[in-house]
Design a protein around this motif. Structure first.
Motif, mmCIF file in Angstrom:
data_model
loop_
_atom_site.group_PDB
_atom_site.id
_atom_site.type_symbol
_atom_site.label_atom_id
_atom_site.label_comp_id
_atom_site.label_asym_id
_atom_site.label_seq_id
_atom_site.Cartn_x
_atom_site.Cartn_y
_atom_site.Cartn_z
ATOM 1 N N CYS A 89 0.839 -1.190 0.000
ATOM 2 C CA CYS A 89 0.000 0.000 0.000
ATOM 3 C C CYS A 89 0.875 1.241 0.000
ATOM 4 N N GLY A 90 0.237 2.398 -0.051
ATOM 5 C CA GLY A 90 0.995 3.626 -0.052
ATOM 6 C C GLY A 90 0.133 4.830 0.252
ATOM 7 N N THR A 91 0.782 5.921 0.545
ATOM 8 C CA THR A 91 0.072 7.164 0.807
ATOM 9 C C THR A 91 -0.458 7.788 -0.477
ATOM 10 N N SER A 92 0.103 7.377 -1.593
ATOM 11 C CA SER A 92 -0.305 7.881 -2.906
ATOM 12 C C SER A 92 -0.162 6.761 -3.928
ATOM 13 N N ILE A 93 -0.665 7.004 -5.133
ATOM 14 C CA ILE A 93 -0.530 6.028 -6.212
ATOM 15 C C ILE A 93 0.942 5.800 -6.534
ATOM 16 N N GLU A 94 1.695 6.883 -6.589
ATOM 17 C CA GLU A 94 3.118 6.776 -6.905
ATOM 18 C C GLU A 94 3.856 5.973 -5.835
ATOM 19 N N HIS A 142 12.775 10.463 -4.307
ATOM 20 C CA HIS A 142 13.096 9.224 -5.011
ATOM 21 C C HIS A 142 11.832 8.563 -5.553
ATOM 22 N N VAL A 143 10.757 8.602 -4.797
ATOM 23 C CA VAL A 143 9.484 8.066 -5.279
ATOM 24 C C VAL A 143 9.036 8.809 -6.530
ATOM 25 N N GLU A 144 9.131 10.123 -6.501
ATOM 26 C CA GLU A 144 8.744 10.927 -7.667
ATOM 27 C C GLU A 144 9.596 10.584 -8.885
ATOM 28 N N SER A 163 11.339 7.863 -9.455
ATOM 29 C CA SER A 163 11.108 6.482 -9.875
ATOM 30 C C SER A 163 9.794 6.364 -10.639
ATOM 31 N N TRP A 164 8.734 6.995 -10.125
ATOM 32 C CA TRP A 164 7.437 6.966 -10.814
ATOM 33 C C TRP A 164 7.566 7.546 -12.220
ATOM 34 N N ASN A 165 8.231 8.681 -12.351
ATOM 35 C CA ASN A 165 8.383 9.287 -13.669
ATOM 36 C C ASN A 165 9.192 8.383 -14.605
ATOM 37 N N TYR A 166 10.186 7.703 -14.051
ATOM 38 C CA TYR A 166 10.969 6.749 -14.852
ATOM 39 C C TYR A 166 10.079 5.620 -15.346
ATOM 40 N N PHE A 167 9.267 5.049 -14.442
ATOM 41 C CA PHE A 167 8.385 3.952 -14.841
ATOM 42 C C PHE A 167 7.393 4.420 -15.905
ATOM 43 N N CYS A 168 6.908 5.646 -15.781
ATOM 44 C CA CYS A 168 5.974 6.173 -16.775
ATOM 45 C C CYS A 168 6.651 6.307 -18.138
ATOM 46 N N ARG A 169 7.874 6.813 -18.149
ATOM 47 C CA ARG A 169 8.598 6.945 -19.428
ATOM 48 C C ARG A 169 8.847 5.576 -20.040
ATOM 49 N N LYS A 170 9.241 4.626 -19.226
ATOM 50 C CA LYS A 170 9.504 3.269 -19.715
ATOM 51 C C LYS A 170 8.239 2.648 -20.298
ATOM 52 N N LEU A 171 7.121 2.795 -19.591
ATOM 53 C CA LEU A 171 5.853 2.255 -20.078
ATOM 54 C C LEU A 171 5.453 2.911 -21.381
ATOM 55 N N ASP A 172 5.581 4.232 -21.466
ATOM 56 C CA ASP A 172 5.212 4.946 -22.683
ATOM 57 C C ASP A 172 6.041 4.487 -23.873
ATOM 58 N N TRP A 173 7.330 4.296 -23.638
ATOM 59 C CA TRP A 173 8.166 3.870 -24.746
ATOM 60 C C TRP A 173 7.826 2.452 -25.183
ATOM 61 N N LEU A 174 7.598 1.570 -24.233
ATOM 62 C CA LEU A 174 7.287 0.179 -24.574
ATOM 63 C C LEU A 174 5.971 0.056 -25.323
ATOM 64 N N THR A 175 5.025 0.939 -25.019
ATOM 65 C CA THR A 175 3.726 0.880 -25.691
ATOM 66 C C THR A 175 3.678 1.741 -26.943
ATOM 67 N N ASN A 176 4.657 2.628 -27.112
ATOM 68 C CA ASN A 176 4.711 3.492 -28.287
ATOM 69 C C ASN A 176 6.172 3.741 -28.656
ATOM 70 N N PRO A 177 6.870 2.716 -29.153
ATOM 71 C CA PRO A 177 8.307 2.832 -29.415
ATOM 72 C C PRO A 177 8.680 3.834 -30.494
ATOM 73 N N ASP A 178 7.710 4.295 -31.287
ATOM 74 C CA ASP A 178 8.014 5.251 -32.346
ATOM 75 C C ASP A 178 7.899 6.694 -31.880
ATOM 76 N N ALA A 179 7.483 6.878 -30.619
ATOM 77 C CA ALA A 179 7.319 8.253 -30.123
ATOM 78 C C ALA A 179 8.675 8.963 -30.067
ATOM 79 N N ARG A 180 8.770 10.105 -30.685
ATOM 80 C CA ARG A 180 10.039 10.824 -30.770
ATOM 81 C C ARG A 180 10.460 11.420 -29.433
ATOM 82 N N THR A 181 9.517 11.575 -28.525
ATOM 83 C CA THR A 181 9.839 12.225 -27.260
ATOM 84 C C THR A 181 10.458 11.268 -26.259
ATOM 85 N N GLN A 182 10.546 9.979 -26.587
ATOM 86 C CA GLN A 182 11.059 9.012 -25.627
ATOM 87 C C GLN A 182 12.579 9.115 -25.505
#
Length: 247
Positions: free
Chosen positions: A168-173, A219-221, A223-242
């Motif tokens: 569990c956590g105090t927030s989603i992140e 560190h939580v912030e 790490s969360w942003n890293y996981f979001c970038r990783k997920l975005d790239w894996l689901t949209n590998p052609d995105a130029r912003t990755q």
């Protein structure tokens, strides 16, 4: 589906957390569920059943469940293990997000009677991870949820013996990071123990200091942003912003 725009944004983020956890080893068919405390105090928004963590797309994939287990809103079914969520949220006013999953290494670790050993820094995200023993395969009764929540106590994760984990956590992140870090720590323990390595167990004050140094909001912030970038790239590998990191 929730009509409140702020709540919808939170459920969108919770859906992303589900997909991140699938990406990081928490997926197990259609098993596993996350919940978010309802901001109006009606209960909690819980991932609907019959879909996997990686299939959760947005607010439409959550149902509002009362603390007594009644489905109040949303399309789709309610997971039978709803007492896991209701009883942690009742016992822990500091917690806003609850998750129950079956990540492989943590599941194997749940059968062990020895403590999670600090082969790497990952174990010091926790200091201690309690273990809950029960004689049921699924936690479907309120009394079972109460016992599990009490076993977790003030911690943010508990191993369910020969079953899985609740965290569990105090927030989603925060909750997402707890889940990912726990699986990393369990993997390090199992690999290190399998190699026959002997580990030193730092004293409680040292582990508390290590925890304060690494389990920080910053560190939580990050790490969360890293996981979001990783997920975005894996689901949209052609995105130029990755970032090039994942190419």
């Amino acid at each position: 589906m929730a009509e409140n725009s702020s709540l919808n944004e939170s459920l969108d983020k919770l859906a992303r957390a589900c997909r991140i956890l699938e990406m990081e080893g928490h997926g197990d068919l259609t098993l596993g569920h996350l919940s978010l405390r309802d901001p109006d105090g009606r209960g909690f928004w819980m991932k609907r059943n019959r879909i996997g963590l990686g299939e959760v797309c947005g607010p439409e994939d959550f149902v509002l469940v009362s603390f007594d287990g009644e489905k109040l809103e949303g399309e789709g079914g309610r997971h039978s293990e709803w007492p896991i969520h209701s009883e942690v949220l009742r016992l822990r006013p500091d917690v806003n997000v609850v998750a129950h999953t079956h990540p492989f290494y943590s599941c194997v670790m749940s059968s062990s009677t020895e403590p999670l050993r600090p082969f790497t820094l990952d174990a010091d995200y926790f200091g201690e991870v309690p273990r809950h023993v029960d004689d049921v395969a699924l936690i479907t009764a309120v009394s079972e949820g109460v016992a599990m929540a009490k076993a977790m106590g003030p911690h943010f994760a508990v191993l369910l013996s020969n079953h899985g984990v609740t965290f569990c956590g105090t927030s989603i992140e925060h909750a997402t990071c707890v889940g990912v870090f726990l699986e990393k720590a369990a993997k390090a323990h199992i690999v290190g123990a399998s190699a026959g390595f002997q580990t030193s167990m730092p004293t409680a004050p040292i582990r508390a200091r290590r925890n304060s140094q690494i389990m920080s909001p910053v560190h939580v912030e990050h790490s969360w942003n890293y996981f979001c970038r990783k997920l975005d790239w894996l689901t949209n590998p052609d995105a130029r912003t990755q970032p090039k990191l994942f190419r």
